[in-house]
Design a protein around this motif. Structure first.
Motif, mmCIF file in Angstrom:
data_model
loop_
_atom_site.group_PDB
_atom_site.id
_atom_site.type_symbol
_atom_site.label_atom_id
_atom_site.label_comp_id
_atom_site.label_asym_id
_atom_site.label_seq_id
_atom_site.Cartn_x
_atom_site.Cartn_y
_atom_site.Cartn_z
ATOM 1 N N GLY A 1 7.122 2.399 -7.560
ATOM 2 C CA GLY A 1 6.526 3.349 -8.477
ATOM 3 C C GLY A 1 7.679 4.132 -8.865
ATOM 4 N N ARG A 2 9.035 3.881 -8.501
ATOM 5 C CA ARG A 2 10.180 4.521 -8.694
ATOM 6 C C ARG A 2 11.429 3.900 -8.582
ATOM 7 N N ARG A 3 12.013 4.119 -9.761
ATOM 8 C CA ARG A 3 13.261 3.056 -9.508
ATOM 9 C C ARG A 3 14.601 4.017 -9.649
ATOM 10 N N VAL A 4 15.593 3.502 -8.900
ATOM 11 C CA VAL A 4 16.951 4.604 -8.840
ATOM 12 C C VAL A 4 18.261 3.419 -9.040
ATOM 13 N N MET A 5 19.091 4.019 -10.084
ATOM 14 C CA MET A 5 20.157 3.204 -10.607
ATOM 15 C C MET A 5 21.287 4.006 -10.870
ATOM 16 N N LYS B 1 0.869 -1.242 0.017
ATOM 17 C CA LYS B 1 0.146 0.018 0.154
ATOM 18 C C LYS B 1 0.723 1.293 0.087
ATOM 19 N N SER B 2 2.082 1.334 0.712
ATOM 20 C CA SER B 2 2.928 2.533 0.720
ATOM 21 C C SER B 2 3.629 2.551 -0.744
ATOM 22 N N PRO B 3 4.132 3.503 -0.984
ATOM 23 C CA PRO B 3 4.933 3.900 -2.200
ATOM 24 C C PRO B 3 6.087 3.066 -2.034
ATOM 25 N N LEU B 4 6.573 2.370 -3.127
ATOM 26 C CA LEU B 4 7.931 1.559 -3.218
ATOM 27 C C LEU B 4 8.892 2.120 -3.772
ATOM 28 N N ILE B 5 10.178 2.393 -3.561
ATOM 29 C CA ILE B 5 11.144 2.958 -4.251
ATOM 30 C C ILE B 5 12.307 1.776 -4.249
ATOM 31 N N TRP B 6 12.637 1.482 -5.532
ATOM 32 C CA TRP B 6 13.701 0.503 -5.634
ATOM 33 C C TRP B 6 15.054 1.037 -6.257
ATOM 34 N N LEU C 1 20.914 7.950 -1.142
ATOM 35 C CA LEU C 1 19.844 7.643 0.142
ATOM 36 C C LEU C 1 19.145 8.975 0.707
ATOM 37 N N PRO C 2 20.009 9.773 1.223
ATOM 38 C CA PRO C 2 19.503 10.897 1.653
ATOM 39 C C PRO C 2 18.577 11.884 0.895
ATOM 40 N N ASP C 3 18.744 11.796 -0.327
ATOM 41 C CA ASP C 3 17.935 12.531 -1.291
ATOM 42 C C ASP C 3 16.729 11.831 -1.482
ATOM 43 N N ILE C 4 16.799 10.589 -1.605
ATOM 44 C CA ILE C 4 15.415 9.693 -1.652
ATOM 45 C C ILE C 4 14.599 9.867 -0.296
ATOM 46 N N VAL C 5 15.046 9.936 0.695
ATOM 47 C CA VAL C 5 14.178 9.996 1.946
ATOM 48 C C VAL C 5 13.876 11.293 2.416
ATOM 49 N N SER C 6 14.402 12.204 1.664
ATOM 50 C CA SER C 6 14.413 13.578 2.587
ATOM 51 C C SER C 6 12.823 14.068 2.505
ATOM 52 N N ALA C 7 11.972 13.470 1.555
ATOM 53 C CA ALA C 7 10.638 13.870 1.671
ATOM 54 C C ALA C 7 9.814 12.896 2.723
#
Length: 344
Positions: free
Chosen positions: A338-342, A242-247, A260-266
């Protein structure tokens, strides 16, 4: 007594959901014979089953799960001897794959006969079949004396359940029985291979990697967005919490610590699912996936469900997979995120 009963009111569904132990299958078998839907364990994930030759019963699966009717089901049988009358043809590639991997986490798609209900086939001329290895699943099939049609035992779009308690979370009040067979061994759904094409087509990655398939039948092509939808898991959003998932698609320590700091800052409250060695990262909640693809596959869906219970602002998954079982893990994360970071 062999069961625990729970009551939950849901309009249009049964109000009592009973969890049976694996040594008390009688009520579940009777329910299947009466055209009802029952959740049961397999070696991959828990299934939501009905008599696979009873069209009305199979349609109840779609209602309980909230599943689109154009998404085919898998018929679970004891072995190739059960395919007589169900398949119009058993291609050589299917015969070889069955000999190599049944019973086990492999589904083959082959031409169907009219004996297979339209609801199971989703109106197609093919049927997906497999023989599970889990002893409880096999006892249910034998007790029913008929194939069991089943998708995973979760609400449509949610992560597949690997424990009876996860099934109860989604199916309480929707079905009469859940058979508790412990934690699923593999943790991801079966590999699905379309044997009506030449070469065969990998429709869904799973517990049996592409390399092992190639060892048996030679070339195996991977389905594209334009491939016919002959298997579950191809058409709709799947496996999502249910929660947004970032891979985050790299486990390189320097890269992770940089981005990681930029990803979780919000996100004030965020959950982290990652290799065990990353437990020291400052997440609100942490779930370790182990150190290899086997452990990650076994834990992934439970990790998503467990972290979801905290209602975090986001769930971050850090995992980097290669071929084999890793292809299946990547497939599930791709569909859930919903979002992927590589790395660039």
């Amino acid at each position: 007594m062999g069961w625990t009963e729970h009551t939950h009111e849901r309009r249009g569904h049964p109000t009592n959901t009973t969890i049976l132990t694996s040594d008390a299958l009688g009520p579940a078998i009777r329910a299947l014979r009466e055209g009802q839907v029952v959740a049961f364990p397999t070696e991959t994930v828990y299934g939501l089953g009905a008599d696979g030759l009873n069209d009305a019963a199979c349609r109840r699966i779609f209602v309980a799960k909230g599943r689109p009717s154009d998404n085919p089901l898998i018929l679970h049988v004891l072995g190739p001897e059960d395919l007589e009358g169900l398949v119009a043809e058993l291609p050589v590639a299917a015969q070889r794959l069955i000999a190599a991997f049944w019973p086990g986490p492999l589904t083959v798609v082959v031409p169907a006969t009219e004996k297979v209900p339209l609801s199971v086939r989703a109106g197609l001329d093919t049927v997906a079949v497999r023989a599970p290895s889990h002893p409880v699943a096999r006892r249910l099939i034998a007790g029913l004396g008929s194939p069991i049609a089943a998708p995973s035992a979760n609400l449509s779009g949610r992560p597949s359940p690997t424990t009876a308690s996860a099934v109860y979370e989604d199916m309480r009040g929707r079905i009469p029985f859940i058979v508790d067979g412990g934690s699923a061994e593999v943790g991801l759904e079966s590999t699905v291979v379309d044997c009506t094409t030449q070469p065969v087509t990998l429709l869904r990655a799973g517990g049996i990697g592409r390399g092992r398939l190639c060892d048996v039948v030679g070339e195996v092509v991977i389905a594209t967005a334009n491939s016919p939808v002959r298997s579950p898991g191809m058409k709709y959003r799947h496996y999502a919490p249910k929660s947004p998932l970032i891979w985050v698609q790299s486990t390189d320590d320097a890269f992770v610590r940089r981005i990681l700091p930029d990803i979780v800052s919000a996100h004030r409250r965020w959950a982290l699912i990652a290799p065990d060695v990353m437990k020291g990262l400052q997440a609100s909640w942490f779930y370790g996936l182990g150190s290899d693809d086997v452990s990650a596959a076994h834990r992934l869906f439970d990790a998503m469900r467990t972290m979801d219970q905290h209602n975090p602002d986001a769930i971050v998954v850090i995992w980097e997979s290669q071929g084999g079982l890793g292809l299946a893990i990547s497939n599930r994360l791709e569909k859930a995120s919903g979002r992927r970071v590589m790395p660039e």
